[in-house]
Design an enzyme around this catalytic site. Structure first.
Site, PDB file in Angstrom:
ATOM      1  N   ASP A  12      -5.222   2.967  -6.512  1.00 26.90           N
ATOM      2  CA  ASP A  12      -4.322   2.397  -5.506  1.00 26.90           C
ATOM      3  C   ASP A  12      -4.570   3.033  -4.131  1.00 26.90           C
ATOM      4  O   ASP A  12      -5.397   3.933  -3.987  1.00 26.90           O
ATOM      5  CB  ASP A  12      -2.879   2.624  -6.004  1.00 26.90           C
ATOM      6  CG  ASP A  12      -1.907   1.598  -5.476  1.00 26.90           C
ATOM      7  OD1 ASP A  12      -2.317   0.700  -4.740  1.00 26.90           O
ATOM      8  OD2 ASP A  12      -0.694   1.703  -5.814  1.00 26.90           O
ATOM      9  N   HIS A  13      -3.780   2.583  -3.140  1.00 26.55           N
ATOM     10  CA  HIS A  13      -3.874   3.026  -1.731  1.00 26.55           C
ATOM     11  C   HIS A  13      -4.619   4.337  -1.472  1.00 26.55           C
ATOM     12  O   HIS A  13      -4.210   5.398  -1.949  1.00 26.55           O
ATOM     13  CB  HIS A  13      -2.468   3.232  -1.153  1.00 26.55           C
ATOM     14  CG  HIS A  13      -1.691   1.969  -1.027  1.00 26.55           C
ATOM     15  ND1 HIS A  13      -1.660   1.236   0.122  1.00 26.55           N
ATOM     16  CD2 HIS A  13      -0.924   1.310  -1.920  1.00 26.55           C
ATOM     17  CE1 HIS A  13      -0.907   0.173  -0.047  1.00 26.55           C
ATOM     18  NE2 HIS A  13      -0.449   0.188  -1.286  1.00 26.55           N
ATOM     19  N   HIS A  34       7.229  -2.395   0.322  1.00 31.07           N
ATOM     20  CA  HIS A  34       7.161  -1.582  -0.902  1.00 31.07           C
ATOM     21  C   HIS A  34       8.571  -1.179  -1.318  1.00 31.07           C
ATOM     22  O   HIS A  34       9.368  -0.784  -0.485  1.00 31.07           O
ATOM     23  CB  HIS A  34       6.360  -0.306  -0.657  1.00 31.07           C
ATOM     24  CG  HIS A  34       4.883  -0.517  -0.708  1.00 31.07           C
ATOM     25  ND1 HIS A  34       4.045  -0.055   0.262  1.00 31.07           N
ATOM     26  CD2 HIS A  34       4.104  -1.147  -1.619  1.00 31.07           C
ATOM     27  CE1 HIS A  34       2.797  -0.384  -0.055  1.00 31.07           C
ATOM     28  NE2 HIS A  34       2.813  -1.042  -1.191  1.00 31.07           N
ATOM     29  N   HIS A  80       0.926  -6.924  -2.300  1.00 28.95           N
ATOM     30  CA  HIS A  80       1.511  -5.586  -2.440  1.00 28.95           C
ATOM     31  C   HIS A  80       3.018  -5.665  -2.282  1.00 28.95           C
ATOM     32  O   HIS A  80       3.532  -6.582  -1.659  1.00 28.95           O
ATOM     33  CB  HIS A  80       0.955  -4.642  -1.369  1.00 28.95           C
ATOM     34  CG  HIS A  80      -0.340  -4.034  -1.752  1.00 28.95           C
ATOM     35  ND1 HIS A  80      -0.490  -2.699  -2.013  1.00 28.95           N
ATOM     36  CD2 HIS A  80      -1.548  -4.602  -1.972  1.00 28.95           C
ATOM     37  CE1 HIS A  80      -1.744  -2.470  -2.352  1.00 28.95           C
ATOM     38  NE2 HIS A  80      -2.411  -3.605  -2.336  1.00 28.95           N
ATOM     39  N   GLU A 132       6.049   4.226   0.051  1.00 23.53           N
ATOM     40  CA  GLU A 132       5.397   4.377  -1.241  1.00 23.53           C
ATOM     41  C   GLU A 132       4.460   5.560  -1.147  1.00 23.53           C
ATOM     42  O   GLU A 132       3.733   5.691  -0.171  1.00 23.53           O
ATOM     43  CB  GLU A 132       4.601   3.121  -1.608  1.00 23.53           C
ATOM     44  CG  GLU A 132       4.065   3.181  -3.030  1.00 23.53           C
ATOM     45  CD  GLU A 132       3.191   1.990  -3.388  1.00 23.53           C
ATOM     46  OE1 GLU A 132       3.623   1.198  -4.220  1.00 23.53           O
ATOM     47  OE2 GLU A 132       2.097   1.877  -2.846  1.00 23.53           O
ATOM     48  N   ASN A 186       0.701  -6.183  -7.181  1.00 24.69           N
ATOM     49  CA  ASN A 186       1.077  -4.806  -7.476  1.00 24.69           C
ATOM     50  C   ASN A 186       2.557  -4.706  -7.797  1.00 24.69           C
ATOM     51  O   ASN A 186       3.399  -5.180  -7.043  1.00 24.69           O
ATOM     52  CB  ASN A 186       0.799  -3.909  -6.260  1.00 24.69           C
ATOM     53  CG  ASN A 186      -0.675  -3.611  -6.092  1.00 24.69           C
ATOM     54  OD1 ASN A 186      -1.521  -4.237  -6.721  1.00 24.69           O
ATOM     55  ND2 ASN A 186      -0.972  -2.648  -5.247  1.00 24.69           N
TER      56      ASN A 186
END
Ligand SMILES: [Zn+2]
Length: 361
Positions: free
Chosen positions: A111-112, A228, A267, A184, A289
């Site tokens: 992820d990110h 998020h 996202h 997040e 996600n």
């Protein structure tokens, strides 16, 4: 009906390269998306795999930067991203080893990765390169690079550099443009101004034009008002139809009869409506996600178990059935951890249904 494993020739277990490309192409064409589940332990990995197995669907398992460090264990230092690198690699090996047993195709993703976390990416790609030399595949199916907080030019050029490194081993790269609001993994975008929450079609074309000559294995997480986490409804409105405008814009530039040339990623999916998901999926979203909703779902099973059985969890021996009755079968982790797996699994099955991925294998 021929399932996609037979149709695309997919084997159970972690897939990469053209298998990932064909899976995403098929999803975009048919109109379903695959949930990407943030996993932090073997327990959450198993819950996700079990959900996908029961729903006869493919699944994406991903580890975040801090989720990787957690996988490694909070007792070790994350100096120079050491714990995150080791933890993501450990998670990858665990998932690779166990996934074939579940009989479903699995995309193994990270992820990110923001600018300051690039040493994490470099460490994982070193592991990919070593794994590729030995086995002919990268360790991970895909990574995400997220330079959306930087200038558009730096974002696209740096993403291109990483895609170049990943190209020889056919690894997928997800990138982000525009900003996903909320908080997040310690990155807080709650105060960002509204315009930068929506990506412009020119930016999408700029990305497509730069990345596609390097490799076909990339997707774009474009901001369309995503947030998020789960919040009270606020000023930012989700506008999944913007993704359709991006597809139209790129299709017009390419003029190759493909109405949906771009792979999009959604996202901040937690808390969105089924209608919003399905609109986005119709516009080429192939990966959604889900993190916050699943953290909640995992807790519920544990919470309810402990609340219901609290009189059996106060001492090792002695409960309402008698002062000498043992409580061992109540506090065995295989009993109470399992309850969280069950509620997490149920939420994953719901997501697979919402994204129309159920019974596709
Ligand atoms: Zn995200």
């Amino acid at each position: 009906m021929v399932g996609l494993m037979e149709k695309l020739g997919l084997k159970p277990g972690v897939i990469y390269g053209d298998d990932v490309l064909n899976l995403f192409k098929h999803a975009r064409e048919v109109g379903f998306a695959i949930p990407a589940i943030n996993v932090t332990s073997s327990s959450t990995v198993n819950a996700a795999l079990e959900g996908a197995k029961d729903a006869r669907a493919p699944i994406i398992l991903q580890v975040s930067n801090s989720g990787s460090a957690f996988f490694a264990g909070k007792g070790i230092s994350n100096e120079n991203q050491k714990a995150s690198i080791a933890g993501s690699i450990a998670a990858a090996h665990y998932i690779r080893a166990i996934a074939p047993t579940y009989g479903i195709p699995v995309v193994l993703h990270t992820d990110h990765c923001a600018k300051k976390l690039l040493p994490w990416m470099d460490g994982m790609m070193d592991a990919d390169e070593a794994f590729f030399k030995e086995h002919g595949t990268p360790l991970f199916s895909s990574h995400m690079i997220d330079l959306s907080e930087e200038s558009v030019d730096y974002n696209i050029q740096t993403t291109a550099k990483y895609l170049k490194r990943a190209a020889p081993w056919k690894q997928w790269l997800e990138m982000e443009i525009g900003i996903t609001g909320g908080e997040e993994d310690g990155v807080n975008n709650e105060d960002v101004d509204n315009n930068s929450l929506y990506t412009q079609p020119e930016d999408i074309w700029n990305i497509y034009e730069t990345l596609s000559p390097i490799s076909p294995y990339f997707s774009i997480a474009a901001g369309f008002g995503n947030v998020h986490g789960v919040y009270q409804p606020g000023n930012v409105k989700l506008q999944p139809d913007l993704l359709g405008k991006h597809q139209e814009f790129v299709a017009k530039k390419l003029q190759n009869q493909d109405p949906k040339p771009v792979f999009f990623v959604f996202h901040g999916g937690s808390g969105s409506s089924v209608e919003e998901f399905q609109t986005a999926i119709g516009h080429g979203v192939v990966k959604v996600n889900l993190d916050t909703d699943l953290q909640w779902a995992y807790l519920i099973g544990h919470r309810d178990y402990i609340t219901k059985n609290i009189e059996y969890l106060k001492t090792q021996v002695g409960n309402p059935d008698g002062p000498t009755k043992p409580n061992k079968k109540y506090y065995d982790p295989r009993v109470w951890v399992r309850e969280g797996e069950k509620t997490m699994k149920a939420r994953i099955i719901k997501a697979l249904e919402d994204f129309k991925a159920t019974n596709t294998l």
